[in-house]
Design a protein around this motif. Structure first.
Motif, PDB file in Angstrom:
ATOM      1  N   GLU A   1       0.834  -1.208   0.000  1.00 41.12           N
ATOM      2  CA  GLU A   1       0.000   0.000   0.000  1.00 41.12           C
ATOM      3  C   GLU A   1       0.864   1.252   0.000  1.00 41.12           C
ATOM      4  OE1 GLU A   1      -2.589  -0.435   3.385  1.00 41.12           O
ATOM      5  OE2 GLU A   1      -3.712  -2.056   2.460  1.00 41.12           O
ATOM      6  N   TYR A   2       1.925   1.270   0.794  1.00 42.34           N
ATOM      7  CA  TYR A   2       2.833   2.418   0.836  1.00 42.34           C
ATOM      8  C   TYR A   2       3.594   2.563  -0.478  1.00 42.34           C
ATOM      9  CZ  TYR A   2       1.926   3.028   5.798  1.00 42.34           C
ATOM     10  OH  TYR A   2       1.321   3.267   7.000  1.00 42.34           O
ATOM     11  N   ARG A   3       3.989   1.449  -1.081  1.00 43.79           N
ATOM     12  CA  ARG A   3       4.700   1.493  -2.351  1.00 43.79           C
ATOM     13  C   ARG A   3       3.809   2.098  -3.439  1.00 43.79           C
ATOM     14  NH1 ARG A   3       4.844  -0.290  -7.026  1.00 43.79           N
ATOM     15  NH2 ARG A   3       3.169  -1.778  -6.745  1.00 43.79           N
ATOM     16  N   ILE A   4       2.567   1.687  -3.468  1.00 48.90           N
ATOM     17  CA  ILE A   4       1.620   2.208  -4.460  1.00 48.90           C
ATOM     18  C   ILE A   4       1.378   3.699  -4.224  1.00 48.90           C
ATOM     19  CG2 ILE A   4      -0.803   2.125  -5.195  1.00 48.90           C
ATOM     20  CD1 ILE A   4      -0.614  -0.965  -4.752  1.00 48.90           C
ATOM     21  N   SER A   5       1.216   4.095  -2.979  1.00 47.76           N
ATOM     22  CA  SER A   5       1.006   5.501  -2.652  1.00 47.76           C
ATOM     23  C   SER A   5       2.196   6.347  -3.101  1.00 47.76           C
ATOM     24  CB  SER A   5       0.773   5.661  -1.151  1.00 47.76           C
ATOM     25  OG  SER A   5       0.649   7.019  -0.810  1.00 47.76           O
ATOM     26  N   LEU A   6       3.396   5.893  -2.813  1.00 43.45           N
ATOM     27  CA  LEU A   6       4.598   6.613  -3.212  1.00 43.45           C
ATOM     28  C   LEU A   6       4.696   6.701  -4.728  1.00 43.45           C
ATOM     29  CD1 LEU A   6       7.246   7.996  -2.453  1.00 43.45           C
ATOM     30  CD2 LEU A   6       8.293   5.739  -2.334  1.00 43.45           C
ATOM     31  N   ASP A   7       4.397   5.614  -5.400  1.00 42.74           N
ATOM     32  CA  ASP A   7       4.431   5.584  -6.861  1.00 42.74           C
ATOM     33  C   ASP A   7       3.413   6.576  -7.441  1.00 42.74           C
ATOM     34  OD1 ASP A   7       5.411   4.392  -9.355  1.00 42.74           O
ATOM     35  OD2 ASP A   7       3.424   3.481  -9.504  1.00 42.74           O
ATOM     36  N   ASN A   8       2.228   6.634  -6.862  1.00 41.27           N
ATOM     37  CA  ASN A   8       1.199   7.572  -7.330  1.00 41.27           C
ATOM     38  C   ASN A   8       1.631   9.024  -7.136  1.00 41.27           C
ATOM     39  OD1 ASN A   8      -0.538   5.548  -8.170  1.00 41.27           O
ATOM     40  ND2 ASN A   8      -1.682   5.530  -6.245  1.00 41.27           N
ATOM     41  N   ARG A   9       2.252   9.316  -6.004  1.00 42.16           N
ATOM     42  CA  ARG A   9       2.729  10.679  -5.749  1.00 42.16           C
ATOM     43  C   ARG A   9       3.772  11.082  -6.780  1.00 42.16           C
ATOM     44  NH1 ARG A   9       3.678  10.412   0.794  1.00 42.16           N
ATOM     45  NH2 ARG A   9       1.785   9.220   1.205  1.00 42.16           N
ATOM     46  N   ALA A  10       4.720  10.191  -7.026  1.00 44.83           N
ATOM     47  CA  ALA A  10       5.779  10.483  -7.997  1.00 44.83           C
ATOM     48  C   ALA A  10       5.195  10.667  -9.393  1.00 44.83           C
ATOM     49  CB  ALA A  10       6.823   9.371  -7.993  1.00 44.83           C
ATOM     50  N   LYS A  11       4.280   9.793  -9.796  1.00 46.69           N
ATOM     51  CA  LYS A  11       3.664   9.901 -11.125  1.00 46.69           C
ATOM     52  C   LYS A  11       2.909  11.217 -11.265  1.00 46.69           C
ATOM     53  CE  LYS A  11       3.196   5.006 -12.244  1.00 46.69           C
ATOM     54  NZ  LYS A  11       2.285   3.867 -12.343  1.00 46.69           N
TER      55      LYS A  11
ATOM     56  N   LEU B   1       5.565  14.055 -11.563  1.00 44.20           N
ATOM     57  CA  LEU B   1       6.273  13.999 -12.841  1.00 44.20           C
ATOM     58  C   LEU B   1       5.370  14.379 -14.014  1.00 44.20           C
ATOM     59  CD1 LEU B   1       8.378  10.777 -12.225  1.00 44.20           C
ATOM     60  CD2 LEU B   1       9.214  13.147 -12.265  1.00 44.20           C
ATOM     61  N   ALA B   2       4.124  13.969 -13.980  1.00 42.34           N
ATOM     62  CA  ALA B   2       3.188  14.335 -15.057  1.00 42.34           C
ATOM     63  C   ALA B   2       2.967  15.844 -15.078  1.00 42.34           C
ATOM     64  CB  ALA B   2       1.862  13.591 -14.877  1.00 42.34           C
ATOM     65  N   GLU B   3       2.807  16.428 -13.913  1.00 38.23           N
ATOM     66  CA  GLU B   3       2.620  17.873 -13.835  1.00 38.23           C
ATOM     67  C   GLU B   3       3.886  18.602 -14.267  1.00 38.23           C
ATOM     68  OE1 GLU B   3       1.986  21.261 -10.480  1.00 38.23           O
ATOM     69  OE2 GLU B   3       0.723  19.477 -10.321  1.00 38.23           O
TER      70      GLU B   3
ATOM     71  N   GLU C   1      11.987  20.937 -15.627  1.00 37.38           N
ATOM     72  CA  GLU C   1      13.004  19.903 -15.810  1.00 37.38           C
ATOM     73  C   GLU C   1      13.227  19.152 -14.497  1.00 37.38           C
ATOM     74  OE1 GLU C   1      17.736  19.509 -17.003  1.00 37.38           O
ATOM     75  OE2 GLU C   1      16.835  21.484 -16.776  1.00 37.38           O
ATOM     76  N   VAL C   2      13.310  17.835 -14.573  1.00 36.82           N
ATOM     77  CA  VAL C   2      13.627  17.007 -13.408  1.00 36.82           C
ATOM     78  C   VAL C   2      14.752  16.047 -13.784  1.00 36.82           C
ATOM     79  CG1 VAL C   2      11.307  17.141 -12.416  1.00 36.82           C
ATOM     80  CG2 VAL C   2      11.884  15.261 -13.918  1.00 36.82           C
ATOM     81  N   CYS C   3      15.513  15.658 -12.801  1.00 33.57           N
ATOM     82  CA  CYS C   3      16.550  14.650 -13.026  1.00 33.57           C
ATOM     83  C   CYS C   3      15.867  13.307 -13.262  1.00 33.57           C
ATOM     84  CB  CYS C   3      17.487  14.572 -11.822  1.00 33.57           C
ATOM     85  SG  CYS C   3      18.491  16.061 -11.620  1.00 33.57           S
ATOM     86  N   PRO C   4      16.544  12.397 -13.940  1.00 32.55           N
ATOM     87  CA  PRO C   4      15.932  11.081 -14.174  1.00 32.55           C
ATOM     88  C   PRO C   4      15.443  10.452 -12.867  1.00 32.55           C
ATOM     89  CG  PRO C   4      17.953  11.284 -15.415  1.00 32.55           C
ATOM     90  CD  PRO C   4      17.884  12.493 -14.510  1.00 32.55           C
ATOM     91  N   TYR C   5      14.244   9.935 -12.912  1.00 32.97           N
ATOM     92  CA  TYR C   5      13.626   9.306 -11.738  1.00 32.97           C
ATOM     93  C   TYR C   5      13.079   7.953 -12.164  1.00 32.97           C
ATOM     94  CZ  TYR C   5      10.310   8.334  -7.991  1.00 32.97           C
ATOM     95  OH  TYR C   5       9.614   7.737  -6.967  1.00 32.97           O
ATOM     96  N   HIS C   6      13.414   6.939 -11.400  1.00 29.82           N
ATOM     97  CA  HIS C   6      12.913   5.597 -11.688  1.00 29.82           C
ATOM     98  C   HIS C   6      12.055   5.076 -10.534  1.00 29.82           C
ATOM     99  CE1 HIS C   6      15.470   5.602 -15.168  1.00 29.82           C
ATOM    100  NE2 HIS C   6      16.475   5.957 -14.400  1.00 29.82           N
ATOM    101  N   SER C   7      12.465   5.393  -9.320  1.00 23.65           N
ATOM    102  CA  SER C   7      11.712   5.032  -8.128  1.00 23.65           C
ATOM    103  C   SER C   7      12.420   5.676  -6.942  1.00 23.65           C
ATOM    104  CB  SER C   7      11.650   3.513  -7.942  1.00 23.65           C
ATOM    105  OG  SER C   7      12.942   3.001  -7.689  1.00 23.65           O
ATOM    106  N   GLY C   8      11.787   5.619  -5.799  1.00 29.22           N
ATOM    107  CA  GLY C   8      12.439   6.132  -4.601  1.00 29.22           C
ATOM    108  C   GLY C   8      11.621   7.187  -3.898  1.00 29.22           C
ATOM    109  N   PHE C   9      12.244   7.746  -2.880  1.00 27.02           N
ATOM    110  CA  PHE C   9      11.569   8.685  -1.987  1.00 27.02           C
ATOM    111  C   PHE C   9      11.692  10.140  -2.427  1.00 27.02           C
ATOM    112  CE2 PHE C   9      12.834   5.082   0.767  1.00 27.02           C
ATOM    113  CZ  PHE C   9      11.568   4.662   1.127  1.00 27.02           C
ATOM    114  N   PHE C  10      12.659  10.425  -3.304  1.00 27.44           N
ATOM    115  CA  PHE C  10      12.951  11.810  -3.654  1.00 27.44           C
ATOM    116  C   PHE C  10      13.017  12.015  -5.158  1.00 27.44           C
ATOM    117  CE2 PHE C  10      15.146  10.654   0.263  1.00 27.44           C
ATOM    118  CZ  PHE C  10      14.565  11.529   1.156  1.00 27.44           C
TER     119      PHE C  10
ATOM    120  N   ALA D   1       4.605  21.032  -8.670  1.00 28.40           N
ATOM    121  CA  ALA D   1       5.545  21.223  -9.784  1.00 28.40           C
ATOM    122  C   ALA D   1       5.333  22.587 -10.432  1.00 28.40           C
ATOM    123  CB  ALA D   1       5.393  20.100 -10.806  1.00 28.40           C
ATOM    124  N   ALA D   2       4.090  23.006 -10.571  1.00 30.29           N
ATOM    125  CA  ALA D   2       3.801  24.314 -11.160  1.00 30.29           C
ATOM    126  C   ALA D   2       4.365  25.437 -10.297  1.00 30.29           C
ATOM    127  CB  ALA D   2       2.295  24.480 -11.343  1.00 30.29           C
ATOM    128  N   LYS D   3       4.240  25.316  -8.988  1.00 27.95           N
ATOM    129  CA  LYS D   3       4.776  26.331  -8.076  1.00 27.95           C
ATOM    130  C   LYS D   3       6.305  26.367  -8.141  1.00 27.95           C
ATOM    131  CE  LYS D   3       1.072  27.866  -5.908  1.00 27.95           C
ATOM    132  NZ  LYS D   3       0.692  29.249  -5.801  1.00 27.95           N
TER     133      LYS D   3
END
Length: 106
Positions: free
Chosen positions: A18-28, A31-33, A40-49, A94-96
């Protein structure tokens, strides 16, 4: 104790997923925004930051505090802790950040 109790282990794995899915949703969401607003963002594959490159990280981080956005300036970038921000607060972030970067340059 956990490894010896299959029911407890099942609960641990369920909570972890559940936490992994939540983190993945936040990142997605972030990144979409970011893509939509041209941040511009640095390459992101997974993780907390997620890291946003910036030559004026300190100034931008201080400016973002005006909008209750707290990021960590690191070297030549801003570190966004998607692990520490609720999904509802990720929207607009991201907009801010883009707005602050455009205003201050860098």
């Amino acid at each position: 104790k956990l490894w010896k109790d299959p029911k407890l282990m099942e609960q641990v794995f369920k909570e972890r997923e559940e936490y992994r899915i939540s983190l993945d949703n936040r990142a997605k969401t972030f990144l979409a925004e970011a893509k939509r607003v041209g941040l511009e963002v640095c390459p992101y594959h997974s993780g907390f930051f997620i890291t946003v490159p910036s030559t004026r990280a300190e100034e931008i981080a201080l400016k973002l505090q005006d909008d209750n956005i707290f990021v960590v300036p690191i070297g030549r970038g801003l570190r966004i802790a998607v692990c520490a921000v609720g999904e509802e607060k990720i929207v607009g972030m991201a907009a801010k950040i883009k707005e602050a970067k455009d205003l201050l340059g860098g």
